[in-house]
Structure formats: structure tokens, C-alpha cells
Design a protein around this motif. Structure first.
Motif, mmCIF file in Angstrom:
data_model
loop_
_atom_site.group_PDB
_atom_site.id
_atom_site.type_symbol
_atom_site.label_atom_id
_atom_site.label_comp_id
_atom_site.label_asym_id
_atom_site.label_seq_id
_atom_site.Cartn_x
_atom_site.Cartn_y
_atom_site.Cartn_z
ATOM 1 N N ASP A 224 47.504 30.274 41.392
ATOM 2 C CA ASP A 224 46.157 30.829 41.375
ATOM 3 C C ASP A 224 46.151 32.352 41.511
ATOM 4 O O ASP A 224 45.269 33.025 40.966
ATOM 5 N N TYR A 225 47.152 32.892 42.210
ATOM 6 C CA TYR A 225 47.193 34.341 42.436
ATOM 7 C C TYR A 225 47.170 35.126 41.122
ATOM 8 O O TYR A 225 46.686 36.255 41.066
ATOM 9 N N ARG A 226 47.727 34.536 40.049
ATOM 10 C CA ARG A 226 47.765 35.248 38.766
ATOM 11 C C ARG A 226 46.355 35.464 38.230
ATOM 12 O O ARG A 226 46.034 36.515 37.664
ATOM 13 N N ILE A 227 45.508 34.439 38.414
ATOM 14 C CA ILE A 227 44.116 34.557 37.962
ATOM 15 C C ILE A 227 43.387 35.609 38.797
ATOM 16 O O ILE A 227 42.646 36.438 38.270
ATOM 17 N N ASN A 228 43.626 35.577 40.101
ATOM 18 C CA ASN A 228 42.985 36.568 40.979
ATOM 19 C C ASN A 228 43.359 37.988 40.558
ATOM 20 O O ASN A 228 42.514 38.885 40.512
ATOM 21 N N ALA A 229 44.645 38.182 40.255
ATOM 22 C CA ALA A 229 45.110 39.515 39.864
ATOM 23 C C ALA A 229 44.432 39.955 38.573
ATOM 24 O O ALA A 229 44.041 41.115 38.419
ATOM 25 N N MET A 230 44.275 39.015 37.645
ATOM 26 C CA MET A 230 43.627 39.360 36.375
ATOM 27 C C MET A 230 42.172 39.750 36.587
ATOM 28 O O MET A 230 41.638 40.622 35.899
ATOM 29 N N GLU A 231 41.508 39.063 37.525
ATOM 30 C CA GLU A 231 40.106 39.402 37.787
ATOM 31 C C GLU A 231 39.992 40.852 38.266
ATOM 32 O O GLU A 231 39.166 41.620 37.765
ATOM 33 N N VAL A 232 40.838 41.212 39.212
ATOM 34 C CA VAL A 232 40.794 42.567 39.770
ATOM 35 C C VAL A 232 41.084 43.593 38.667
ATOM 36 O O VAL A 232 40.394 44.614 38.540
ATOM 37 N N GLU A 233 42.096 43.297 37.846
ATOM 38 C CA GLU A 233 42.494 44.188 36.753
ATOM 39 C C GLU A 233 41.342 44.388 35.747
ATOM 40 O O GLU A 233 41.038 45.510 35.345
ATOM 41 N N LEU A 234 40.714 43.288 35.366
ATOM 42 C CA LEU A 234 39.637 43.376 34.376
ATOM 43 C C LEU A 234 38.422 44.093 34.948
ATOM 44 O O LEU A 234 37.736 44.836 34.240
ATOM 45 N N ASP A 235 38.154 43.849 36.225
ATOM 46 C CA ASP A 235 37.050 44.545 36.876
ATOM 47 C C ASP A 235 37.271 46.051 36.821
ATOM 48 O O ASP A 235 36.350 46.823 36.551
ATOM 49 N N GLU A 236 38.493 46.439 37.079
ATOM 50 C CA GLU A 236 38.843 47.864 37.035
ATOM 51 C C GLU A 236 38.683 48.421 35.629
ATOM 52 O O GLU A 236 38.148 49.510 35.438
ATOM 53 N N ALA A 237 39.164 47.652 34.646
ATOM 54 C CA ALA A 237 39.056 48.101 33.250
ATOM 55 C C ALA A 237 37.585 48.294 32.880
ATOM 56 O O ALA A 237 37.220 49.272 32.214
ATOM 57 N N CYS A 238 36.729 47.376 33.319
ATOM 58 C CA CYS A 238 35.296 47.486 33.003
ATOM 59 C C CYS A 238 34.695 48.712 33.678
ATOM 60 O O CYS A 238 33.925 49.461 33.059
#
Lengths: 240, 240
Positions: free
Chosen positions: A58-72
Motif C-alpha cells: 500500500d505504501y507505493r500508492i501513498n507515495a504516488m498520491e503525495v507525488e501527484l499532489d505535489e505535481a498538481c
């Protein structure tokens, strides 16, 4: 609107930023789908390896959320998007929250499945649960598909599927309650099945949320908290 | 940063826009608190009028969410905020989603309370449930307070309170499971209590989410999916 669902820009970098964000959402969505798939395999077929995979990934999904939030946030700060680009970014910010939570629910299903490994799963309405699992898996797939293509009409169709998921959920809970009444010694495992079923139902709700953001993006109209009829009218542009 | 938590701007209109959004979040938060209060009154004391109030008032919270989302998108489009203003808007967009869902959970508690009116509530661990209700009510209050003042240290303290809420939740569920084993004829009402308890626990989770957005706003650092220790270090600026 072009096929990619967002307008072309003078700056190639800007286009690349937006495309990268959409690609990121799709990658994240793909991961979430894999997690759900593995969780269902663990729950319905008692596959321990799959259950363990879900719980540890699950940690991989969490990391992607944070990354995408930053990109946005970066695109908002540097590109100051307007109109449909802005709606796209807002839709992404909201959709990834739901995707991350779908990942959490899948993890919960996986964890419950691991609890249930020692149990005799024949007693529970596993066929019905598998059907609900298939239903919400199809909804998630459809929601991601509608999001990639920014297809409001598909979004409405997928959102309406939630009615079926809710009915399946109600029926399973009724069966589990009946089973509990007759088998009071099985409370802990049956409650685990109740939680897993509940998580599946929530995955349907959240897939529906993602569909609502698609409609918001395409029509510029917020359809949350409205009826399916209103939602369909907005999506097809029938209204006003 | 000034007391309001966002910098002063040359444009008075811009300032007013931001202040109006913060005021809107507070009004929405106040409504959600009222709903939770009424839901707990209905659940713990069997107050039917309060239960009915909760179930019929949720639409007001939904409407506020849509309104505030629009206000945020408008500020993004017209003012192109940067730095802390941008983080504020992103924090608001996320926080109102959680507030709306807390409203949904309160409505669920209210609905379960109405189911339970005919039941003998003495059998259930109602004192424990009331204590969990108080705990999450205090967390919600603290989260809103930290949000208004953009106080990262308070946000960490409130988020840490979720450990206690989770422990209270676990204990109640254990008691309810034991009760079910001994009283198999009570499955439907006890399951209603299970759902209400679960909703209260989720309100704690979502209050914690709001705290995480405060830390994000103040420190510009995403603390979701991190430990409480990391969160505290980020909030106080201890790190690096």
C-alpha cells in the motif's frame, strides 16, 4: 476539447506537465486495481501470498498520491492554469484522494482475508461476495477509463452501477446477520467478513466519486449530492 | 505569517476572497460539529428529535462543500495564488472534503440511533461509546481550531489523539463481539451499534486528516503517511 481531454498549449513544457500528471493518475490507478485484484484473490480464494502482497504494497500508492499532489500544486503555482486546465487539476487533486482511499480499503480487505485463512470459508456467502468484488472492480476500471478519456457519459453509466453494488452489499449483510444469529460462536470471523464486505462497498462509492469529478471536468458542473437523473442530464448537456 | 495565517495582499478584494473562504470553512465546520453533537445525543441518550434533525440537515453541509469548492476554484482562476496562498487553497479543497464526510458519518450515526430507539440501550457499552464520541468531538473541535489559527503544533497534538480514539474503538468492538456471542438474537441492533461506533472512529481519522493539511499549509511539507514522530518533527521544524 481534443482527445486527451485538455487543450493544447503554446508551451510544450506545460503540455508535458499536464500529460505527465494524467499518466501519473493512470499509473496510480493501475496500482490500485492490482491491489484490489490481489485482495479479492486473497479473500475469495484464500490466497495467502496475495493477501500479504496487498498488505505490504500500500505504501507505493501513498507515495504516488503525495507525488501527484505535489505535481498538481507545482502546475498551479508555475502555470496558473485557467478554465478546463484548472478544472483538470482540481479533478486530479480530488480523484487521487479517492484512489488512495480505495487502496486503503483494498489493504483492509487483504488484512481481513489473512485473518480468515484458518477459517472454513464455505460457511460464508463467498459467491455473493465475489460477485460484489467483481462489480466494484468493474466500476473502478470504468471510472479510470472515463477519467483517462474524460468521457462524461461513461462516467454517468459507471456511477449508476453503484445502485447494484449497494443492493449486493445489503443482501450479503442480511445473510451474514442471519448466519451470526445461528452461529454465535463465529462472531469474530464473521465480523471480519462484514468489514471486508463494507470495504468493497466503499470502493464502489469512491469509484462513483471519481466519475463525478469527470463530469465536473467535462461540464464544469458539480454533480455531487445530486440524483442520478440530474447527473445524467448534466453529463449529456440536456439541462437548461 | 500574520495571525490569520495568510499574507496580506495589495488587492483588498483578494484578501476578502481568502478571508471569506476561511470564514466559510469555519461555518461549515460549525455545522458539522452541530451535526455530530446531535448525532451523539440521539445515540447515547436516545433523543429522537436530535436523530431526525441530523438525518434531515446533512444537505446543508453538502451545499456548503460545493459552494466552497467553487470559491476556491474561482480564486485559483482569477487570482493565481502562489506560495502560502496556494497551499491555503489546496488545504481548504482537501479539508472540506473531510468535513463533508464527517457530516456523512454523523448522519450515519443519527440514522443508527433512530433504528435503536426501540431497543434497550442499557445492554450495550453506551458509556464507552459516549467516551469515544467525546473524544472525536474534541478532536474535531481541535482540528478546526488548528485550521483557523493555522497552528501546526496544535495540529500535531490533535492528530496524536487519534491513538486514543482507535484504542477506545477496539475496546468497544471487543465488548460488542462478546455480547453478540452471548446474545445471538440481538444481531441486528448490535450491528447498528457496531456501525455507529465505526463511524465515530472514522470521524477521528478524518479530523486527523484535517490536522495533516494544517501542517502541510504551515510547513509546506506533506506529512500524510508518516509516523507521529516525523509529523511532530515537521510541525516544529526540528528536521534538517
Amino acid at each position: 476539447m481534443d482527445k486527451k481531454g485538455f487543450s493544447q498549449h503554446i508551451s510544450r513544457q506545460y503540455n508535458e506537465d499536464l500529460e505527465q500528471i494524467i499518466t501519473g493518475v493512470m499509473t496510480m490507478g493501475g496500482l490500485v486495481e492490482q491491489q484490489l485484484e490481489a485482495a479479492l484473490d486473497a479473500l475469495v480464494n484464500g490466497d495467502q501470498a496475495q493477501g500479504e502482497k496487498v498488505v505490504t504494497s500500500d505504501y507505493r500508492i501513498n507515495a504516488m498520491e503525495v507525488e501527484l499532489d505535489e505535481a498538481c500544486t507545482n502546475v498551479l503555482a508555475r502555470r496558473q492554469p485557467a478554465a478546463s486546465d484548472l478544472r483538470l487539476i482540481v479533478a486530479v487533486i480530488k480523484a487521487i484522494t479517492d484512489l488512495e482511499r480505495i487502496g486503503d480499503e483494498a489493504e483492509r480487505v487483504g488484512r481481513m482475508a489473512l485473518h480468515l485463512l484458518e477459517e472454513d470459508r464455505q460457511r460464508s456467502p463467498m459467491a455473493e461476495i465475489a460477485a460484489l468484488g467483481d462489480q466494484v472492480k468493474t466500476m473502478l476500471r470504468g471510472a479510470l477509463d472515463a477519467f483517462t478519456r474524460m468521457d462524461a457519459e461513461q462516467a454517468v453509466r459507471v456511477a449508476q452501477e453503484d445502485i447494484k453494488a449497494d443492493a449486493q452489499y445489503d443482501s450479503i449483510i442480511r445473510h451474514l446477520m442471519k448466519y451470526l444469529e445461528d452461529n454465535p460462536k463465529s462472531v469474530p470471523p464473521v465480523l471480519d467478513i462484514v468489514w471486508a464486505t463494507r470495504s468493497l462497498e466503499r470502493i464502489g462509492d469512491r469509484s462513483r466519486n471519481i466519475c463525478e469529478y469527470v463530469i465536473y471536468f467535462v461540464r464544469g458542473k458539480d454533480v455531487r449530492h445530486t440524483s442520478f437523473e440530474q447527473m445524467a442530464a448534466e453529463a449529456t448537456g440536456d439541462r437548461r
